[in-house]
Design an enzyme around this catalytic site. Structure first.
Site, PDB file in Angstrom:
ATOM      1  N   ALA A  63      20.201  13.981 -37.865  1.00 37.06           N
ATOM      2  CA  ALA A  63      21.201  14.967 -38.252  1.00 37.06           C
ATOM      3  C   ALA A  63      21.243  16.102 -37.237  1.00 37.06           C
ATOM      4  CB  ALA A  63      20.863  15.524 -39.622  1.00 37.06           C
ATOM      5  N   GLY A 109      18.737  10.196 -39.863  1.00 35.31           N
ATOM      6  CA  GLY A 109      20.002   9.571 -40.228  1.00 35.31           C
ATOM      7  C   GLY A 109      20.290   8.325 -39.398  1.00 35.31           C
ATOM      8  N   GLU A 112      18.500   5.548 -41.033  1.00 36.05           N
ATOM      9  CA  GLU A 112      19.181   5.211 -42.292  1.00 36.05           C
ATOM     10  C   GLU A 112      20.432   4.388 -42.035  1.00 36.05           C
ATOM     11  OE1 GLU A 112      19.008   9.393 -43.366  1.00 36.05           O
ATOM     12  OE2 GLU A 112      18.105   8.814 -45.267  1.00 36.05           O
ATOM     13  N   GLU A 134      11.778  13.191 -41.295  1.00 38.70           N
ATOM     14  CA  GLU A 134      12.283  14.401 -41.950  1.00 38.70           C
ATOM     15  C   GLU A 134      11.192  15.278 -42.560  1.00 38.70           C
ATOM     16  OE1 GLU A 134      13.534  11.389 -42.314  1.00 38.70           O
ATOM     17  OE2 GLU A 134      15.724  11.438 -42.199  1.00 38.70           O
TER      18      GLU A 134
END
Ligand code: NAI
Length: 690
Positions: A63, A109, A112, A134
């Site tokens: 992110a 991200g 993911e 994270e």
């Protein structure tokens, strides 16, 4: 360009491309264009789809942290996460077989996104790293990571990866079942296309082995894994870092109540975390660390390349530095007093390398190449070609000067000499040198292979090119480098010694040893000050205190000199502030006897007093120009000394506490003396960060 969908010979391709940026960082615009590409893929009716990146060595880095860092209201954060979750859901439910072709970092991200594909093919390149880091930033994966990762690799592995913020190499990820194939970077697209054409859509199994799957899907077995992770997380985070527990909660809810509930939970918990001070501090620290790679060179000329690194003193520190140099691609020549000492140094460096290879940091061939770059002798043979020599002999000024003069007899005129002294002023080490300007400090932290900081010391009349060369060499070794000016104890040793001295003064007032340590550990330091002194060794500690004490304000602490005089050496000698019997550690009553006090409960706040002693000394370093910037002060304190990361460092702490901090300092100054008088920059209410 921007993210787009293309079709060639029946195979779809989504190319992720964030316009005007070197890397693909996820922000709402990128998520939106990715969503459109997925819709186009669905409309095209392709049966095979690969997802690739247009960036070199970078799949999707995670992110955009600037976006998270500014979040104060959870509602828009939840909104943004839902949008991302929907897009990945869309990807996961495409009728086509989907394959992520991972050419470089796929973190947060990015991981993911890859998890939402059916299969993952990764390039066997050094830039390739995949994982969900994270938690390290005080956050949790929240675009399905807490849901899809356990469903793919099993709950036990997923917990381990997420809680330890692992960034896996291609081979490690293959072993863990996180990627399905590892190929040469040049063959990546072809291999991914092949998989997309040949393989079916896939339903995640929850692990590779039946035991892993049982752990994931059977409630009683899963509870064991989750409880174990929770206990460990509570112990390790000491209640100061909420993210690990939230990650566990999201995983637990998802496997118990289903994916939709899990996604909802991870979004809600992420938003809570993302709007907290802890996450903001940890993110700021990371961004500061990244910026420092450039800013370390502020006001410095271009560095000279280091091809051959010489090390004098192949002991504990020297062998660690040698290994870091070899990992960075330098040829390293070690010198110690005799052949057995050289052999020990080489063995330590070799063992460190083998250990790293076992952990998957690099593969075996690379490990062999690293070891192949190491050599040594009990003399300075081979040093004539050295570009940089780091000395790590005993901490004795006379010895260090002798080493410098021996080196000058064989080195090229433009070779840099660096001292790894932990406290001696570099100008003193360089005194008597033929070319004192090329002598700088490179203060590494122990153990070298694990500690991320390097403090480069720039003497007043130092050659800026020598300083730049030391900075570049440190960065090549993977360190975050701060540059400080030459003074006893530099920045890190000075602030640490000041805080340790204050702890010793508390002891003289009768405050209990274990009480001080436990309070500081609860506050977030890795170890309390007395445990640390025992670890370092009291003789070394006394030597450092003597060196640093020159500029000291206030009473000289008596504890360490008294203990040393009484023959107490710290942990290695079996007794110091504590007594050590096997694994047992008990406060040493002898210490109170030597000090002539009886232990009693503390008056006032131990943590406040020690923290403010540290922060005030750091601020003095800035006033005096020992530090170039508050950012370097914060990085040095957190990465080098273990200042609690959730506070961001002494200067961020000062910013957060402003007027209250000033008042506390004034109160302590009235009660305890002028050492607590606020440093100029604190007194003037300077804000260190905007
Ligand atoms: P050490 O005792 O493990 O290693 C010193 C090495 O220097 C020994 O192998 C010794 O044989 C060798 N040596 C002594 N005289 C020599 C000479 N004339 N020529 C070549 N080699 C010689 O000590 P350690 O802990 O590695 O410390 C070295 C330096 O690093 C010291 O200045 C220390 O203050 C500094 N330092 C130590 C840290 C630590 O945590 N141990 C942290 C940061 C700096």
């Amino acid at each position: 360009m921007t993210t787009r969908f293309e079709e060639r010979e029946g195979v779809g391709r989504i190319v992720i491309d964030r316009p005007d940026d070197r890397i693909n960082a996820l922000d709402p615009a990128l998520v939106q264009s990715f969503g459109e590409a997925i819709r186009a893929a669905r409309a095209s009716g392709v049966k095979a789809l690969i997802v690739t990146s247009a960036k070199k060595d970078n799949f999707v880095a995670g992110a955009d942290l600037d976006f998270v860092r500014l979040a104060t209201d959870p509602a828009p954060v939840i909104e943004a996460l839902r949008a991302m979750q929907r897009v990945l859901d869309d990807l996961a439910t495409l009728p086509a077989t989907t394959v992520a072709a991972i050419n470089g970092a796929a973190l947060g991200g990015g991981c993911e996104l890859a998890l939402a594909c059916d299969w993952r093919v990764a390039a066997d390149s050094p830039a390739m790293r995949i994982g969900q880091p994270e938690v390290q930033l005080g956050l949790i994966p929240a675009a399905g990571g807490t849901q899809r990762l356990p469903r793919l690799v099993g709950v036990a592995s997923a917990l381990e990866m997420i809680l330890a913020s692992r960034r896996l190499t291609a081979r490690r990820a293959l072993r863990a079942g996180l990627v399905d194939e590892v190929v040469h970077p040049a063959a990546l697209e072809r291999a991914a296309t092949d998989v997309a054409r040949r393989r079916p859509k896939r339903k995640a199994q929850g692990g590779k082995t039946p035991a892993e799957r049982a752990m994931t899907w059977l409630a009683p077995a899963r509870r064991i894994a989750i409880d174990r992770a929770r206990t460990k997380a509570i112990v390790e985070s000491r209640g100061l870092y909420p993210a690990p527990l939230k990650a566990i909660e999201a995983i637990e809810v998802g496997l118990r109540d289903g994916m939709a509930a899990g996604l909802e939970t991870e979004a809600r918990l992420f938003a809570e975390l993302a709007t907290s001070d802890t996450a903001h501090q940890l993110i700021d620290l990371l961004l500061t660390t990244l910026r420092q790679r450039r800013e370390a060179f502020d006001d410095l000329p271009a560095p000279r390349p280091v091809r051959l690194l010489g090390i004098v003193g192949a002991g504990f520190m020297g062998s660690g530095i040698a290994q870091a140099g070899a990992v960075a691609g330098m040829h390293v020549r070690l010198r110690d007093i005799d052949a057995p000492a050289v052999a020990r140094g080489l063995k330590t460096a070799t063992d460190l390398t083998a250990d790293a290879a076992r952990k998957g940091v690099f593969d075996r061939r690379e490990a062999q190449r690293i070891v192949g770059r190491l050599s040594g002798a009990p003399d300075l043979s081979g040093f004539a070609r050295a570009d940089l020599v780091i000395e790590a002999v005993f901490e004795e000024i006379g010895l260090k000067r002798r080493v410098v003069s021996e080196l000058e007899a064989v080195l090229r005129d433009d070779a840099v000499i660096a001292s790894n002294t932990s406290a001696l002023p570099i100008a003193e080490v360089a005194r008597g040198a033929r070319r004192p300007g090329r002598v700088v400090g490179m203060h590494f932290f122990s153990p070298v292979h694990r500690m991320p900081l390097l403090e480069v010391v720039a003497p007043a009349n130092g050659d800026p090119a020598a300083v730049a060369t030391a900075v570049a060499a440190g960065e090549a070794m993977g360190k975050t480098v701060i540059v400080v000016h030459d003074a006893p104890g530099f920045y890190t040793t000075r602030t640490l010694a000041t805080m340790m001295g204050e702890a010793a003064l508390l002891l003289e007032e009768g405050v209990r040893i274990d009480e001080v340590d436990e309070a500081m550990e609860r506050f977030g330091w890795p170890v309390g000050p007395f445990r640390l002194m025992d670890e370092v060794g009291l003789v070394v500690g006394k030597h450092v205190a003597d060196t640093v004490s020159a500029g000291r304000i206030g009473p000289t602490p008596r504890a360490v000199p008294l203990l040393v005089q009484a023959g107490l050496q710290g942990k290695r000698g079996g007794a110091g502030f504590y007594k050590y019997e096997g694994k047992k550690r008990t406060p040493n009553a002898r210490v109170y006897e030597l000090l002539g006090v009886s232990a009693r409960p503390p008056h006032g706040d131990v943590v406040e007093r020690l923290t403010l002693a540290f922060v005030n000394e750091a601020a003095r370093c800035l006033d005096e120009g020992v530090l170039r910037s508050p950012a370097e002060g914060d990085l040095g304190a957190v990465l080098g000394l273990g200042f609690p990361p959730y506070l961001g460092g002494p200067f961020r702490y000062a910013d957060a506490n402003g007027e209250a901090l000033r008042n506390s300092l004034r109160r302590l100054a009235n009660a305890l003396g002028e050492r607590f008088t606020p440093a100029d920059c604190l007194r003037d209410g300077r804000r260190f960060y905007q």
